[in-house]
Scaffold this motif. Structure first.
Motif, PDB file in Angstrom:
ATOM      1  N   MET A 175      17.068 -38.686   0.329  1.00 42.58           N
ATOM      2  CA  MET A 175      16.761 -39.579  -0.777  1.00 42.58           C
ATOM      3  C   MET A 175      17.968 -40.415  -1.210  1.00 42.58           C
ATOM      4  SD  MET A 175      14.290 -36.991  -2.894  1.00 42.58           S
ATOM      5  CE  MET A 175      14.241 -38.000  -4.337  1.00 42.58           C
ATOM      6  N   MET A 176      19.189 -40.064  -0.758  1.00 43.28           N
ATOM      7  CA  MET A 176      20.387 -40.807  -1.147  1.00 43.28           C
ATOM      8  C   MET A 176      20.386 -42.190  -0.495  1.00 43.28           C
ATOM      9  SD  MET A 176      24.393 -39.876  -0.538  1.00 43.28           S
ATOM     10  CE  MET A 176      24.334 -38.376  -1.477  1.00 43.28           C
ATOM     11  N   ASP A 177      20.668 -43.216  -1.291  1.00 43.70           N
ATOM     12  CA  ASP A 177      20.754 -44.569  -0.744  1.00 43.70           C
ATOM     13  C   ASP A 177      21.989 -44.691   0.131  1.00 43.70           C
ATOM     14  OD1 ASP A 177      18.452 -45.447  -1.950  1.00 43.70           O
ATOM     15  OD2 ASP A 177      19.470 -46.218  -3.725  1.00 43.70           O
ATOM     16  N   THR A 182      29.094 -51.243  -1.305  1.00 39.84           N
ATOM     17  CA  THR A 182      28.137 -51.018  -2.395  1.00 39.84           C
ATOM     18  C   THR A 182      27.187 -49.889  -2.033  1.00 39.84           C
ATOM     19  OG1 THR A 182      26.614 -52.673  -1.514  1.00 39.84           O
ATOM     20  CG2 THR A 182      28.195 -53.425  -3.181  1.00 39.84           C
ATOM     21  N   GLN A 183      26.564 -49.346  -3.055  1.00 46.80           N
ATOM     22  CA  GLN A 183      25.486 -48.370  -2.882  1.00 46.80           C
ATOM     23  C   GLN A 183      24.503 -48.602  -4.023  1.00 46.80           C
ATOM     24  OE1 GLN A 183      26.389 -44.148  -3.448  1.00 46.80           O
ATOM     25  NE2 GLN A 183      25.049 -43.656  -1.750  1.00 46.80           N
ATOM     26  N   SER A 184      23.264 -48.796  -3.687  1.00 45.55           N
ATOM     27  CA  SER A 184      22.208 -49.094  -4.670  1.00 45.55           C
ATOM     28  C   SER A 184      22.570 -50.316  -5.507  1.00 45.55           C
ATOM     29  CB  SER A 184      21.965 -47.893  -5.582  1.00 45.55           C
ATOM     30  OG  SER A 184      21.600 -46.762  -4.848  1.00 45.55           O
TER      31      SER A 184
END
Length: 147
Positions: free
Chosen positions: A47-49, A75-77
């Motif tokens: 589930m982790m972006d 970046t993340q999410s």
């Protein structure tokens, strides 16, 4: 006397069977608990972006001695990643002769930058190695250095 002996043997066998069954039931519960916690962990990982790395050069073609800005925007999410555990630029000249790995520090807003000049003409491959939040990303760009 034989009946008492047979009775004791029978009781002993029954106790052993109950003990064996009890151990098997306890093992089944233990295994079920372990597999349940592993499933929870894998669901969290799925589930982790992913981290996204946008590798850019301020020019695709430069002259010998001219500086080029190499930037990895992480970046993340949609949010900047300012806590990457490791960011390096691997620079290799096509045809051999040069291969260096340069550690890069965070500048601001998820941006990791390096200003670099090249002493020899050629085509260079630049790979950013970014490790952040348990993930690794390796985008690649090419740079042409002319006389």
């Amino acid at each position: 006397m034989d009946k008492i002996y047979d009775f004791k043997v029978g009781v002993s066998l029954i106790k052993k069977k109950y003990a064996l069954i009890s151990v098997m039931v306890l093992m089944a519960f233990a295994l079920a608990a372990c597999s349940e916690s592993k499933a929870d962990q894998s669901e969290e990982l799925v589930m982790m972006d992913p981290i996204l790395v946008d590798l850019t050069l301020n020019a695709e073609k430069v002259s010998v001695g001219e500086k080029v800005l190499i930037q990895a925007k992480v970046t993340q999410s949609g949010e900047p990643v300012e806590d990457a555990s490791k960011v390096e630029f691997e620079i290799t000249r096509e045809g051999g002769g040069m291969k260096v790995t340069v550690p890069v520090k965070h500048v601001e807003d998820g941006s990791y930058e390096l200003n670099k000049s090249f002493n020899e003409p050629g085509t260079y491959r630049i790979i950013s190695h970014v490790t952040a939040r348990g993930q690794h990303s390796m985008p690649l760009k090419e740079l042409t250095v002319t006389e």
